[in-house]
Design a protein around this motif. Sequence first.
Motif, short mmCIF file in Angstrom:
data_model
loop_
_atom_site.label_atom_id
_atom_site.label_comp_id
_atom_site.label_asym_id
_atom_site.label_seq_id
_atom_site.Cartn_x
_atom_site.Cartn_y
_atom_site.Cartn_z
N ILE A 8 5.77 -0.62 2.55
CA ILE A 8 6.02 -0.98 0.90
C ILE A 8 6.76 -2.06 0.51
CG2 ILE A 8 6.27 0.28 -1.20
CD1 ILE A 8 5.51 3.01 -0.02
N ILE A 9 6.23 -3.17 -0.31
CA ILE A 9 7.02 -4.12 -0.58
C ILE A 9 7.04 -4.15 -2.10
CG2 ILE A 9 7.38 -6.64 -0.18
CD1 ILE A 9 6.05 -6.71 2.46
N LEU A 33 1.57 -4.27 -1.10
CA LEU A 33 2.33 -4.94 -2.03
C LEU A 33 2.21 -4.88 -3.64
CD1 LEU A 33 1.16 -8.49 -0.68
CD2 LEU A 33 3.50 -7.37 -0.01
N VAL A 34 3.44 -4.54 -4.11
CA VAL A 34 3.35 -3.85 -5.61
C VAL A 34 3.94 -4.86 -6.35
CG1 VAL A 34 4.00 -2.05 -6.98
CG2 VAL A 34 3.49 -1.52 -4.61
N ASP A 35 2.89 -5.59 -7.04
CA ASP A 35 3.41 -6.79 -7.94
C ASP A 35 3.79 -6.07 -9.08
OD1 ASP A 35 3.78 -9.13 -9.54
OD2 ASP A 35 1.75 -9.21 -9.80
N ASP A 36 5.44 -6.14 -9.47
CA ASP A 36 5.78 -5.66 -10.66
C ASP A 36 5.92 -6.51 -11.83
OD1 ASP A 36 7.10 -3.40 -12.03
OD2 ASP A 36 9.03 -4.17 -11.70
N VAL A 51 -3.76 -5.47 4.08
CA VAL A 51 -2.81 -5.58 3.16
C VAL A 51 -3.55 -5.00 1.88
CG1 VAL A 51 -1.84 -7.18 1.36
CG2 VAL A 51 -1.64 -7.57 3.97
N THR A 52 -2.90 -4.14 1.01
CA THR A 52 -3.38 -3.64 -0.32
C THR A 52 -2.45 -4.06 -1.34
OG1 THR A 52 -4.46 -1.67 0.73
CG2 THR A 52 -3.92 -1.65 -1.74
N VAL A 53 -3.04 -4.81 -2.61
CA VAL A 53 -2.04 -5.31 -3.58
C VAL A 53 -2.46 -4.17 -4.92
CG1 VAL A 53 -1.58 -7.18 -5.04
CG2 VAL A 53 -2.25 -7.56 -2.67
N GLU A 111 2.67 6.43 -3.97
CA GLU A 111 1.36 7.13 -4.57
C GLU A 111 0.27 6.83 -3.64
OE1 GLU A 111 1.06 6.22 -8.51
OE2 GLU A 111 2.81 6.93 -9.15
N ILE A 112 0.12 5.75 -2.91
CA ILE A 112 -1.19 5.35 -2.38
C ILE A 112 -0.97 5.21 -0.61
CG2 ILE A 112 -2.17 4.35 -4.42
CD1 ILE A 112 -1.54 1.46 -2.88
#
Length: 298
Positions: free
Chosen positions: A8-9, A37-40, A60-62, A79-80
């Motif tokens: 998790i990034i 990749l969690v773009d905040d 890779v999931t975004v 969560e995922i």
Amino acid sequence: MTPYISVIIPVYNAEATLNKCVDSVLMQQFSDFEVILVDDGSKDGSFQICEEYARKDNRVTVIHKENGGVSSARNRGLEIAKGKWVTFVDSDDYLGNVFLPNEEVGADIVFGSYLNVIDAREVGGFSSKVMREASLGDVVARYGNDTILRGPCAKWFRRDLIGNIRFPEDMKVGEDTCFVWQYLSRCQTCGVLPQSTYYVRLSAMTSEQKYGMRVDYAVQSLTRLKAAFEPMAAHLGVKRSLFFSFVGYFKLVSSDEWKRNRALWYGNHSIKEFYRYVWPDLSVKQKVRLVMAFLLRK
């Protein structure tokens, strides 16, 4: 197919470092993992960089979300996440080539090693080989003040043990330690993979500059930390003196305010309660220094 590890990034305005970070994950010798990749809510080119990685690599999931802070980003990733193990990488850091484990480790939490980097220079770090043969309680007692135990990086968590534990989204300092302590409260054993190296990019800013806060906020944060510390310490047999160093840290980062009015710290009822809590486990030297600090108010 379910991946073995979820990486998790959290990403926020990281276009200058994100490529090196993600590339270091994707080039691992071990390949049975997913990258989340969690773009905040980034305002720079991070959005496009994340999308490009998802297009090129199906591991890779975004996730794109409104800005809510690093804790909310990590929580969204949790969560995922699908892996048996979960690890966290900050978008300004990067991994050594063999960071992800290619072997089964029979433990509840696994520690890697880390190296600090400033302007491409290595300036110290921590090797988890010193933890070999030690119980989890001994590891926490000896190294609880070190980065290896204060934050979520350079280690692996069992997803089934994480369960409903999440990073507190209303804390800006200490939230990662809260998460780690809550997780440790569910652990019995630890493992080490010293060859797994995590590279931490350090800032030239001091803690006071980076995390400066008011005394009332420091008290709120320490209250949350104490609530996470107590069950962990009872579970692993860790002395309260470990919490003493965290009180000292929040004293430091709130010093801009209380040095103008010493009573804000030394007259604060909650602060006094924190010191009463740790007092039985302090050394004679620590007790003398604490008494002198209250007498001199410094």
